[in-house]
Design an enzyme around this catalytic site. Structure first.
Site, PDB file in Angstrom:
ATOM      1  CD  GLU A 126      -2.937   1.116   1.968  1.00 23.98           C
ATOM      2  OE1 GLU A 126      -4.211   0.426   1.844  1.00 23.98           O
ATOM      3  OE2 GLU A 126      -2.995   1.422   3.276  1.00 23.98           O
ATOM      4  CD  GLU A 140      -2.098   7.859  11.083  1.00 22.88           C
ATOM      5  OE1 GLU A 140      -2.509   7.064  11.849  1.00 22.88           O
ATOM      6  OE2 GLU A 140      -2.066   9.023  11.234  1.00 22.88           O
ATOM      7  NE  ARG A 220      -1.687   9.824  16.907  1.00 28.04           N
ATOM      8  CZ  ARG A 220      -1.338   8.991  17.824  1.00 28.04           C
ATOM      9  NH1 ARG A 220      -1.163   9.599  19.090  1.00 28.04           N
ATOM     10  NH2 ARG A 220      -1.212   7.888  17.793  1.00 28.04           N
TER      11      ARG A 220
END
Length: 379
Positions: A126, A140, A220
Site C-alpha cells: 500500500e 500517518e 488521532r
C-alpha cells in the site's frame, strides 16, 4: 499452485502491530505460506495488542514473534523507543532477506527505518498514498512518506498511488500496481464466513430489517474540536431521522470513548457498541445503509459491498473512491456533515448512483501479484 524453485529459500519477515495492518497483510501471509521460494517469519510489535488479537484469531495467524510493546497509555515517543529497541534486537538475530510492512502506522515506519539502518530491503504494501498535508492524517502522512524513501519494493494499490511515487522520484522498475490487498481479504471472508448473519444486531436489540447507518470515528487528528463537531452532527442526524439507527462501535481510546458517551449516549437511536471483531464489523458494513467515518481504510472496504461512504475529513488519501463516485468528503464542520448525510438519506437516486461504480481498489488478486513479483525480483 505452490511454486518450486531450485535456489535456497529467501527469508521474508512480515511485520504488523495494528488492526489495519493484519487485515491487509493476512492474504499476503496466506500467499507466502504456499510458496516454496520463501521462508516466512511473522512478527507482531503488539502496538494495539488487544484489538489485533481479534483479527489474528479470525485469520488463524499466530505470530512467530510478539514484541508486546503495548501499554495502557502509549505516546508516540514511547512507541518509537519501544518498537525500535525491541525490533532491532530481533532483526539482528533473524537476518531476513526482506522485511515487509504495510501502510502508514508507527510500527511500519519504525520497522522500515530499523531495517534500512541494516541495509535490509523493505517491501511496502500500500505504497504511494498521499494527502499532501503532513498533519492530516497525523502522523500517518509522514510515516508513509518516510517508508517510501526507504523501500526497495513499492506495491501501489492504484494507478493514482503509482503516479504519486513516480512524481516523488521512486524508481519506475520498483513500483508495481497490484490493487489493494483489503479486497483480497474481503473476498476471503465472503468465501469462509456468512456475512449476512447479524449477531451484533440481535445482541443489541436492533431489528435486522430496520435501516441503520454505520459510524466509525477514532483518528488521532480528529480529537478535540473536530471530534465534537462530528458527534454534534451524528446527534442532529439521529434526532431528525428517528427511523434510522446510528450504530457506532467506539474506539477504546478514552479521548474518543468518554466524549462519545457524554454526547451521544442518551440518544435512543444511537447505539454505542464496544469495539467489534473484524468479522462482526464487516457484517455490519454489509448490511448498513451507508457509512460515516473518519477512517481511510473503510473507504477502500465499503466499495466491495456497494456501500456509499461519507468521509468525515477535510482531505483523504483515497481519492480514487471520490473520483469513482463511491465516497464524498464532508469536511469536519457540523453543518456540512449534516447536510451531506441528510441528502444521502433523502435521495435514493443519489444512493444508487454512489453504489453503481466499479471498485477502483482491485479485483482480489493483489496478494498473488505481490508474491509473484517477489519471486521474479528478489530471487
Amino acid at each position: 499452485m505452490p511454486d518450486a524453485h531450485p535456489h535456497p529459500q529467501k527469508k521474508i519477515l512480515v511485520v504488523f502491530g495494528t488492526r489495519p495492518e493484519i487485515i491487509k497483510l493476512a492474504p499476503v501471509i496466506f500467499a507466502l505460506r504456499k510458496s516454496k521460494t520463501f521462508k516466512l517469519i511473522t512478527l507482531s510489535t503488539g502496538q494495539h495488542k488487544h484489538m489485533l488479537q481479534q483479527f489474528l484469531d479470525i485469520f488463524g495467524i499466530e505470530p512467530d514473534i510478539d514484541l508486546a510493546v503495548m501499554k495502557q497509555v502509549q505516546t508516540l515517543d514511547y512507541l518509537t523507543q519501544a518498537i525500535t529497541k525491541n525490533f532491532a534486537t530481533r532483526l539482528d538475530k533473524i537476518k531476513p532477506d526482506l522485511v515487509m510492512v504495510q501502510g502508514d502506522t508507527t510500527t511500519a515506519f519504525l520497522v522500515a527505518l530499523t531495517s534500512f539502518y541494516r541495509k535490509i530491503p523493505v517491501a511496502h504494501v500500500e505504497a504511494g498514498l498521499r494527502t499532501g498535508d503532513i498533519y492530516n492524517p497525523f502522523p500517518e502522512e509522514v510515516n508513509r512518506r518516510f517508508i517510501d524513501n526507504i523501500a526497495s519494493f513499492y506495491f501501489a494499490p492504484t494507478k493514482m498511488s503509482e503516479q504519486n511515487l513516480l512524481h516523488e522520484g521512486a524508481p519506475r522498475k520498483r513500483v508495481f500496481v497490484t490493487g489493494n490487498t483489503v479486497v483480497d481479504t474481503l473476498q476471503w471472508l465472503k468465501k469462509h464466513q456468512d456475512l449476512n448473519d447479524q449477531p451484533v444486531l440481535h445482541h443489541y436489540h436492533i431489528a435486522a430489517d430496520d435501516p441503520y447507518i454505520l459510524v466509525t470515528i477514532h483518528r488521532r487528528e480528529s480529537l478535540g474540536r473536530d471530534l465534537k463537531n462530528m458527534f454534534s452532527a451524528i446527534k442532529q442526524l439521529a434526532r431528525a431521522n428517528r427511523n434510522y439507527s446510528f450504530v457506532y462501535p467506539v474506539h477504546l481510546n478514552p479521548l474518543v470513548k468518554e466524549p462519545a458517551e457524554a454526547m451521544l449516549g442518551a440518544v435512543p437511536n444511537i447505539r454505542l457498541l464496544p469495539p467489534l471483531d473484524y468479522l462482526d464489523f464487516v457484517r455490519l458494513m454489509n448490511g448498513c445503509h451507508f457509512v460515516m467515518t473518519d477512517s481511510g481504510g473503510i473507504a477502500e472496504e465499503a466499495p466491495s459491498f456497494k456501500k456509499p461512504v461519507l468521509i468525515l475529513r477535510d482531505k483523504t488519501e483515497r481519492m480514487e473512491a471520490i473520483a469513482a463516485g463511491l465516497a464524498q468528503l464532508t469536511g469536519t464542520e457540523t453543518n456540512a456533515i449534516v447536510a451531506k448525510a441528510q441528502k444521502l438519506i433523502d435521495s435514493p437516486d443519489l444512493l444508487a448512483r454512489m453504489t453503481a461504480s466499479r471498485n477502483p481498489f482491485g479485483d482480489g488478486t493483489a496478494s498473488q501479484k505481490i508474491v509473484k513479483i517477489l519471486r521474479e525480483h528478489l530471487v
